[in-house]
Write a protein that holds these residues in place. Structure first.
Motif, short mmCIF file in Angstrom:
data_model
loop_
_atom_site.label_atom_id
_atom_site.label_comp_id
_atom_site.label_asym_id
_atom_site.label_seq_id
_atom_site.Cartn_x
_atom_site.Cartn_y
_atom_site.Cartn_z
N PHE A 131 -10.89 -0.10 5.08
CA PHE A 131 -9.85 -0.44 6.06
C PHE A 131 -9.57 0.70 7.01
O PHE A 131 -8.72 0.59 7.89
CB PHE A 131 -8.56 -0.84 5.33
CG PHE A 131 -8.44 -2.31 5.05
CD1 PHE A 131 -9.55 -3.09 4.78
CD2 PHE A 131 -7.19 -2.92 5.04
CE1 PHE A 131 -9.43 -4.44 4.50
CE2 PHE A 131 -7.07 -4.28 4.78
CZ PHE A 131 -8.18 -5.04 4.50
N GLY A 132 -10.28 1.84 6.82
CA GLY A 132 -10.05 2.96 7.73
C GLY A 132 -8.96 3.87 7.23
O GLY A 132 -8.83 4.12 6.05
N ASN A 133 -8.12 4.33 8.16
CA ASN A 133 -7.15 5.36 7.87
C ASN A 133 -5.93 4.83 7.11
O ASN A 133 -5.14 4.06 7.63
CB ASN A 133 -6.70 6.01 9.20
CG ASN A 133 -5.82 7.22 8.97
OD1 ASN A 133 -5.62 7.65 7.83
ND2 ASN A 133 -5.28 7.78 10.04
N LEU A 134 -5.84 5.27 5.83
CA LEU A 134 -4.66 4.92 5.03
C LEU A 134 -4.01 6.20 4.51
O LEU A 134 -3.35 6.21 3.48
CB LEU A 134 -5.07 4.04 3.82
CG LEU A 134 -5.75 2.70 4.12
CD1 LEU A 134 -6.16 2.01 2.82
CD2 LEU A 134 -4.82 1.77 4.90
N SER A 135 -4.21 7.29 5.25
CA SER A 135 -3.86 8.60 4.70
C SER A 135 -2.37 8.90 4.69
O SER A 135 -1.92 9.83 4.03
CB SER A 135 -4.58 9.70 5.50
OG SER A 135 -4.20 9.58 6.85
N SER A 136 -1.59 8.13 5.45
CA SER A 136 -0.16 8.39 5.47
C SER A 136 0.57 7.07 5.68
O SER A 136 -0.06 6.07 6.04
CB SER A 136 0.21 9.33 6.62
OG SER A 136 -0.05 8.66 7.85
N MET A 156 1.08 1.84 8.31
CA MET A 156 1.90 0.91 9.09
C MET A 156 1.22 0.52 10.39
O MET A 156 1.43 -0.57 10.91
CB MET A 156 3.29 1.51 9.39
CG MET A 156 4.13 1.89 8.17
SD MET A 156 4.35 0.58 6.96
CE MET A 156 5.75 -0.28 7.62
N GLY A 157 0.39 1.43 10.95
CA GLY A 157 -0.25 1.14 12.22
C GLY A 157 -1.64 0.53 12.10
O GLY A 157 -2.28 0.21 13.10
N LEU A 214 0.82 -1.22 0.00
CA LEU A 214 0.00 0.00 0.00
C LEU A 214 0.85 1.27 0.00
O LEU A 214 0.40 2.31 -0.47
CB LEU A 214 -0.93 0.00 1.22
CG LEU A 214 -1.97 -1.12 1.24
CD1 LEU A 214 -2.70 -1.14 2.57
CD2 LEU A 214 -2.97 -0.97 0.11
N VAL A 215 2.07 1.18 0.55
CA VAL A 215 2.96 2.34 0.58
C VAL A 215 3.70 2.49 -0.75
O VAL A 215 3.78 3.58 -1.31
CB VAL A 215 3.98 2.25 1.75
CG1 VAL A 215 5.05 3.33 1.64
CG2 VAL A 215 3.26 2.35 3.09
N VAL A 216 4.23 1.37 -1.26
CA VAL A 216 5.04 1.44 -2.48
C VAL A 216 4.17 1.64 -3.72
O VAL A 216 4.58 2.31 -4.66
CB VAL A 216 5.92 0.18 -2.61
CG1 VAL A 216 6.72 0.19 -3.90
CG2 VAL A 216 6.88 0.07 -1.42
N TYR A 217 2.98 1.05 -3.72
CA TYR A 217 2.05 1.18 -4.86
C TYR A 217 0.73 1.74 -4.35
O TYR A 217 -0.25 1.01 -4.21
CB TYR A 217 1.85 -0.19 -5.54
CG TYR A 217 3.16 -0.81 -5.99
CD1 TYR A 217 3.67 -1.95 -5.36
CD2 TYR A 217 3.90 -0.24 -7.03
CE1 TYR A 217 4.88 -2.50 -5.76
CE2 TYR A 217 5.11 -0.79 -7.43
CZ TYR A 217 5.59 -1.92 -6.79
OH TYR A 217 6.79 -2.45 -7.18
N PRO A 218 0.72 3.04 -4.07
CA PRO A 218 -0.43 3.62 -3.37
C PRO A 218 -1.77 3.41 -4.08
O PRO A 218 -2.82 3.41 -3.43
CB PRO A 218 -0.12 5.12 -3.27
CG PRO A 218 1.29 5.29 -3.67
CD PRO A 218 1.75 4.04 -4.36
#
Lengths: 142, 148
Positions: free
Chosen positions: B47-52, B57-58, B34-38
């Motif tokens: 899934f809720g908060n994926l804003s950063s 990660m959390g 999710l971080v490398v291929y946003p």
């Protein structure tokens, strides 16, 4: 996909840490590419591709040196890689799919040797950088 | 794609060594994707908060998803002579309910390989990598098999 300031900084920092190992890593990435994706060997039918081959080692060094140049001129990749772009377009004509395969194996090599530095953010920046380099190298294909 | 016995043995050994079910990198598989291929976040709206990066990660749902996926890979290793059969139901699910472009399976497979590389370091030889690349390619193909 554009390289942000953070991407450029991550790439420079990571490549800086690699230092004199760049040639070894270039060679290892090539070996991994040939091993994992045998279709890539079709471009090197004239090479001795056995483990430890001097030709592969020399070519790995060439790839690493080109990437070192790209990192040094990360703000102007098209100019920095212009000659290599011509070479790939008019002489080598490596199918564009293969740049992704080598890029992946470069990432794997770096992850093996520098796991602590290879955070998701650095991974993303390097992936973008190799993608940008690949785009320049295939930009004159048609 | 035929997956032969020596590959099965090697993968079996390395996955036992990995203790796949509690493999620390399982915790980071989906995070890293999710971080490398946003753009892959498009499938995880609930899934809720994926804003950063730190939010990703959390995120406990992301971690749980990574474990689910890695458990599936463990199943794949046990069913290497019939990946298409083993993944038929999951393939239908990913097509009909989840609407996931199969290209994403290839992205995930490559992220898994990279995570294995950083976990195993020099032990992750080219030959080891080649076997894992075959497995992730086989799983990606099997997951795409029922698409229509």
């Amino acid at each position: 996909m554009v390289l942000s300031a953070a991407d450029k900084s991550n790439v420079k920092a990571c490549w800086g840490k690699i230092g004199s190992h760049a040639g070894d890593y270039g060679t290892e990435a090539l070996e991994r590419t040939f091993c994992c994706f045998p279709t890539t060997k079709t471009y090197f039918h004239h090479f001795d591709l056995s483990h430890g081959s001097a030709q592969v080692k020399a070519h790995g060094q060439k790839v690493a040196d080109a990437l070192t140049q790209a990192v040094a001129h990360i703000n102007d990749l098209p100019n920095a890689l212009s000659a290599l772009s011509d070479l790939h377009a008019y002489k080598l004509r490596v199918d564009p799919v293969n740049f992704k395969l080598l890029s992946h194996c470069l990432l794997v090599t770096l992850a093996c040797h520098h796991p602590a530095e290879f955070t998701p953010a650095v991974h993303a920046s390097l992936d973008k950088f190799f993608s940008a380099v690949s785009t320049v190298l295939t930009s004159k294909y048609r | 794609m035929m997956v032969n016995m020596s590959l099965a043995t090697c993968l079996g050994n390395s996955s036992r060594a990995l203790k796949v079910s509690d493999f620390p990198p399982a915790m980071v598989l989906s995070h890293r994707l999710l971080v490398v291929y946003p753009w892959t976040q498009r499938f995880f709206d609930n899934f809720g908060n994926l804003s950063s990066t730190s939010a990703i990660m959390g995120n406990p749902k992301v971690k749980a998803h990574g474990k689910k996926v890695l458990t599936s890979f463990g199943d794949a290793i046990k069913n290497m002579d019939n990946l298409k059969g083993a993944f038929a139901k999951l393939s239908e699910l990913h097509c009909d309910k989840l609407h996931v472009d199969p290209e994403n399976f290839r992205l995930l497979g490559n992220v898994l390989v990279i995570i294995l590389a950083s976990h195993f370091g020099k032990e992750f030889t080219p030959d080891m990598q080649a076997m894992w690349q075959k497995l992730v390619a086989g799983v990606a193909t099997a997951l795409a098999h029922k698409y229509h």
